[in-house]
Design an enzyme around this catalytic site. Structure first.
Site, mmCIF file in Angstrom:
data_model
loop_
_atom_site.group_PDB
_atom_site.id
_atom_site.type_symbol
_atom_site.label_atom_id
_atom_site.label_comp_id
_atom_site.label_asym_id
_atom_site.label_seq_id
_atom_site.Cartn_x
_atom_site.Cartn_y
_atom_site.Cartn_z
ATOM 1 N N LYS A 292 -0.746 -1.316 4.717
ATOM 2 C CA LYS A 292 -1.626 -0.542 4.924
ATOM 3 C C LYS A 292 -2.885 -0.532 3.904
ATOM 4 O O LYS A 292 -3.540 0.581 4.390
ATOM 5 C CB LYS A 292 -1.462 0.922 4.464
ATOM 6 C CG LYS A 292 0.397 1.110 4.688
ATOM 7 C CD LYS A 292 0.494 2.786 4.997
ATOM 8 C CE LYS A 292 0.562 3.103 3.193
ATOM 9 N NZ LYS A 292 1.048 5.084 3.514
ATOM 10 N N LYS B 126 -3.301 -1.108 1.723
ATOM 11 C CA LYS B 126 -3.059 0.004 -0.058
ATOM 12 C C LYS B 126 -3.016 -0.668 -0.802
ATOM 13 O O LYS B 126 -2.106 -1.385 -0.713
ATOM 14 C CB LYS B 126 -3.216 1.152 0.019
ATOM 15 C CG LYS B 126 -3.483 2.531 0.905
ATOM 16 C CD LYS B 126 -2.705 3.867 1.052
ATOM 17 C CE LYS B 126 -3.601 5.450 1.746
ATOM 18 N NZ LYS B 126 -3.599 5.985 1.540
HETATM 19 N N1 C2G Z 1 -3.632 14.790 2.275
HETATM 20 C C1 C2G Z 1 -3.725 15.971 2.339
HETATM 21 N N2 C2G Z 1 -4.884 15.830 1.416
HETATM 22 C C2 C2G Z 1 -5.977 15.168 1.174
HETATM 23 C C3 C2G Z 1 -5.135 13.732 0.646
HETATM 24 C C4 C2G Z 1 -4.602 13.345 1.365
HETATM 25 O O1 C2G Z 1 -3.608 16.837 3.231
HETATM 26 N N3 C2G Z 1 -7.210 15.050 0.754
HETATM 27 C C5 C2G Z 1 -2.337 13.700 2.693
HETATM 28 C C6 C2G Z 1 -2.403 13.509 3.745
HETATM 29 O O2 C2G Z 1 -2.790 13.436 5.050
HETATM 30 C C7 C2G Z 1 -0.869 12.487 4.058
HETATM 31 C C8 C2G Z 1 -0.530 12.935 2.621
HETATM 32 O O3 C2G Z 1 -1.110 13.859 1.782
HETATM 33 O O4 C2G Z 1 0.428 13.598 4.734
HETATM 34 C C9 C2G Z 1 -0.413 11.987 1.937
HETATM 35 O O5 C2G Z 1 -1.377 10.734 1.662
HETATM 36 P P1 C2G Z 1 -1.252 9.215 1.551
HETATM 37 O O6 C2G Z 1 -0.494 9.382 0.248
HETATM 38 O O7 C2G Z 1 -3.253 9.217 1.692
HETATM 39 O O8 C2G Z 1 -0.358 8.707 2.538
HETATM 40 P P2 C2G Z 1 -1.119 7.629 4.081
HETATM 41 O O9 C2G Z 1 -1.196 6.561 3.360
HETATM 42 O O10 C2G Z 1 -1.190 8.861 4.724
HETATM 43 O O11 C2G Z 1 0.288 7.617 4.817
HETATM 44 O O12 C2G Z 1 3.859 6.587 7.789
HETATM 45 C C10 C2G Z 1 2.566 7.021 6.935
HETATM 46 C C11 C2G Z 1 1.678 6.456 5.933
HETATM 47 O O13 C2G Z 1 2.607 5.953 4.936
HETATM 48 C C12 C2G Z 1 0.930 7.724 5.295
#
Ligand code: C2G
Length: 154
Positions: free
Chosen positions: A44, A46
């Site tokens: 990803k 990350k």
């Molecule tokens: N999120 C949110 N508000 C934020 C940051 C994140 O609502 N300010 C939500 C994201 O939309 C997601 C969840 O928190 O639903 C986790 O975010 P991340 O850890 O950034 O995960 P992500 O990289 O989006 O991974 O297969 C799907 C991926 O693994 C999703």
């Protein structure tokens, strides 16, 4: 028993994550969270500060979370939905449309992200704190302590 499923990295857990997980948890009776492994994070693009094990433990400690599973690949969602008899797949609307293909197996919902907070922003703020800032803070605190001690002595 209505089961909700979501996935994420959840590094440096913050209010955006918590609000999302709480809202997802409110959609059903149990919430299963796939936490991205360190290896999957690489795909990803990350790099987490906390390891998978640490992030999984932190997410597991959240009240509305019933179970944490590792997210190893983009392709496991359909299998997980069948394996855990998932009724609703939910994720932030930054992913809107990306997981519509899951609609053959369960309801798919995209919930609004919490604005103005992200792990990236947190990392940036933390990295801007350097030893000079810390020294200034320490000097300031020492001055406050001097004043407190002076008051106590009078
Ligand atoms: N999120 C949110 N508000 C934020 C940051 C994140 O609502 N300010 C939500 C994201 O939309 C997601 C969840 O928190 O639903 C986790 O975010 P991340 O850890 O950034 O995960 P992500 O990289 O989006 O991974 O297969 C799907 C991926 O693994 C999703």
């Amino acid at each position: 028993m209505k089961t909700v499923l979501t996935y994420g990295t959840f590094d440096l857990l913050h209010l955006g994550h918590i609000k999302m997980l709480n809202r997802l948890s409110d959609l059903g009776d149990r919430l299963i969270v796939g936490v991205s492994t360190d290896e999957f994070n690489n795909t990803k693009g990350k790099k987490s500060l906390y390891s998978f094990e640490e992030r999984a433990q932190i997410v597991e400690a959240i009240k509305g979370v019933h179970k944490v599973i590792p997210e190893n690949s983009w392709d496991q969602k359909l299998d997980d939905i069948k394996k855990f008899n998932v009724d609703i797949f939910g994720i932030g609307d930054d992913w809107r449309g990306k997981f519509d293909f899951l609609e053959t197996q369960c309801e798919v919902v995209y919930l609004e992200r919490t604005p103005d907070i992200s792990t990236t922003k947190l990392k940036k703020s933390l990295s801007s704190i350097n030893s000079e800032h810390i020294q200034k803070l320490k000097t300031g605190l020492d001055s406050v302590l001097d004043v407190v001690r002076a008051i106590e002595q009078n």
